[in-house]
Design a protein around this motif. Structure first.
Motif, short mmCIF file in Angstrom:
data_model
loop_
_atom_site.label_atom_id
_atom_site.label_comp_id
_atom_site.label_asym_id
_atom_site.label_seq_id
_atom_site.Cartn_x
_atom_site.Cartn_y
_atom_site.Cartn_z
N GLU A 100 -22.37 1.36 -10.57
CA GLU A 100 -21.85 1.21 -11.72
C GLU A 100 -21.83 2.64 -12.61
OE1 GLU A 100 -24.76 -1.80 -12.99
OE2 GLU A 100 -23.72 -3.23 -12.23
N GLU A 101 -22.89 3.66 -12.31
CA GLU A 101 -22.71 4.77 -13.02
C GLU A 101 -21.72 5.45 -12.59
OE1 GLU A 101 -24.09 5.83 -15.66
OE2 GLU A 101 -25.81 4.16 -15.88
N ILE A 102 -21.27 5.44 -11.00
CA ILE A 102 -20.20 6.12 -10.52
C ILE A 102 -18.96 5.57 -11.06
CG2 ILE A 102 -18.82 6.18 -8.25
CD1 ILE A 102 -21.58 6.41 -6.96
N GLY A 103 -18.56 4.36 -11.10
CA GLY A 103 -17.51 3.84 -11.73
C GLY A 103 -17.26 4.12 -13.21
N ALA A 104 -18.25 4.24 -14.14
CA ALA A 104 -18.01 4.52 -15.26
C ALA A 104 -17.82 6.14 -15.47
CB ALA A 104 -19.57 4.38 -16.18
N ALA A 105 -18.56 6.93 -14.69
CA ALA A 105 -18.19 8.19 -14.71
C ALA A 105 -16.75 8.71 -14.16
CB ALA A 105 -19.09 9.01 -13.76
N ARG A 106 -16.52 7.96 -13.04
CA ARG A 106 -15.00 7.99 -12.59
C ARG A 106 -13.94 7.82 -13.91
NH1 ARG A 106 -13.86 4.73 -7.08
NH2 ARG A 106 -12.67 6.56 -6.07
N GLN A 107 -14.22 6.71 -14.36
CA GLN A 107 -13.24 6.47 -15.40
C GLN A 107 -13.35 7.27 -16.73
OE1 GLN A 107 -10.79 4.01 -14.97
NE2 GLN A 107 -10.11 4.58 -17.02
N GLU A 108 -14.61 7.46 -16.94
CA GLU A 108 -14.70 8.66 -18.15
C GLU A 108 -14.15 9.94 -18.01
OE1 GLU A 108 -18.32 10.95 -20.43
OE2 GLU A 108 -18.68 8.87 -19.46
N TRP A 109 -14.44 10.35 -16.67
CA TRP A 109 -13.80 11.75 -16.28
C TRP A 109 -12.60 11.72 -15.82
CZ3 TRP A 109 -19.21 12.97 -13.30
CH2 TRP A 109 -20.16 13.12 -14.06
N CYS A 110 -12.07 11.02 -15.10
CA CYS A 110 -10.90 10.97 -14.66
C CYS A 110 -9.71 9.94 -14.95
CB CYS A 110 -11.01 10.65 -13.02
SG CYS A 110 -12.12 12.02 -12.37
N GLY A 111 -10.20 8.82 -15.66
CA GLY A 111 -9.25 7.97 -16.02
C GLY A 111 -8.58 8.31 -17.38
N ASP A 112 -8.34 7.36 -18.24
CA ASP A 112 -7.39 7.38 -19.33
C ASP A 112 -8.28 8.45 -20.51
OD1 ASP A 112 -5.37 5.87 -18.74
OD2 ASP A 112 -6.23 4.16 -19.42
N GLU A 113 -9.73 8.22 -20.32
CA GLU A 113 -10.38 9.02 -21.18
C GLU A 113 -10.65 10.47 -21.11
OE1 GLU A 113 -14.57 7.24 -21.69
OE2 GLU A 113 -13.64 5.27 -21.25
N GLY A 114 -10.36 10.76 -19.64
CA GLY A 114 -10.63 12.01 -18.81
C GLY A 114 -9.34 12.91 -18.64
N GLY A 115 -8.14 12.48 -19.25
CA GLY A 115 -7.17 13.29 -18.94
C GLY A 115 -6.15 12.63 -18.11
N GLY A 116 -6.29 11.30 -17.92
CA GLY A 116 -5.22 10.38 -17.47
C GLY A 116 -4.97 10.52 -15.89
N LYS A 117 -5.86 11.13 -15.13
CA LYS A 117 -5.81 11.15 -13.75
C LYS A 117 -5.91 9.66 -13.15
CE LYS A 117 -8.00 15.80 -13.40
NZ LYS A 117 -8.90 16.48 -13.00
#
Length: 174
Positions: A100-117
């Motif tokens: 769950e922490e990996i999923g949250a970090a992945r989304q935060e750092w790389c998803g919409d919150e983290g530059g849209g990757k």
């Protein structure tokens, strides 16, 4: 290697924090663990107050910029799961919290919150001391994303008691 990757993001997470009442509340990241903790107050007490294990998460980005679309990015998760041989169910809970922490970090750092990757393109590397054999629930959960409710460890280790652990350890020293 510093010439290929740089540390873009990182954080340390205490497992105790993942099992707190706030973290397992409705709509929260670790809410899947709430039924287990509500059903066993001793288990809740152990994972909330006695565990000292942690995880570290780090996002590595390629120096050459190939991580722009996230394909070259690596999210490294390092941990040391609870050691006691009679507590595999606790390691399963820790593995769930880790995912769950990996999923949250992945989304935060790389998803919409983290530059849209595209967060799904980030490679995830889990490493550390899992204190688990290949047939255990923690390994099954990390490998398959789920563990059967009929897995032998749920019943075989359900009787784990922190007090019994302390008594066994004290008895071994005599």
């Amino acid at each position: 290697r510093k010439e290929r990757y740089f540390l873009a993001q990182s954080r340390d997470v205490r497992f105790q924090d993942c099992f707190s009442e706030e973290a397992v509340g409705d709509g929260m990241k670790h809410q899947r663990l709430a039924p287990l903790l509500r059903a066993n107050s001793e288990l809740a007490d152990v994972v909330r107050t006695k565990l000292t294990t942690v995880m570290q998460l780090a996002l590595l980005e390629p120096v050459d910029g190939r991580g722009v679309d996230a394909e070259g990015s690596i999210l490294v998760a390092n941990t040391h799961l609870f050691f006691h041989p009679g507590a595999s169910h606790i390691r399963m809970m820790q593995a769930q919290a880790l995912l769950e922490e990996i999923g949250a970090a992945r989304q935060e750092w790389c998803g919409d919150e983290g530059g849209g990757k595209d967060a799904a393109k980030v490679t995830v590397l889990v490493c550390g001391d899992l204190n688990s054999e290949p047939d255990t629930g923690a390994v099954e959960l990390l490998a398959n994303g789920r563990v059967s409710s009929q897995h032998y460890e749920w019943t075989e280790y359900a009787g784990f008691s922190w007090g019994a652990q302390q008594t066994e350890e004290e008895g071994e020293e005599d």
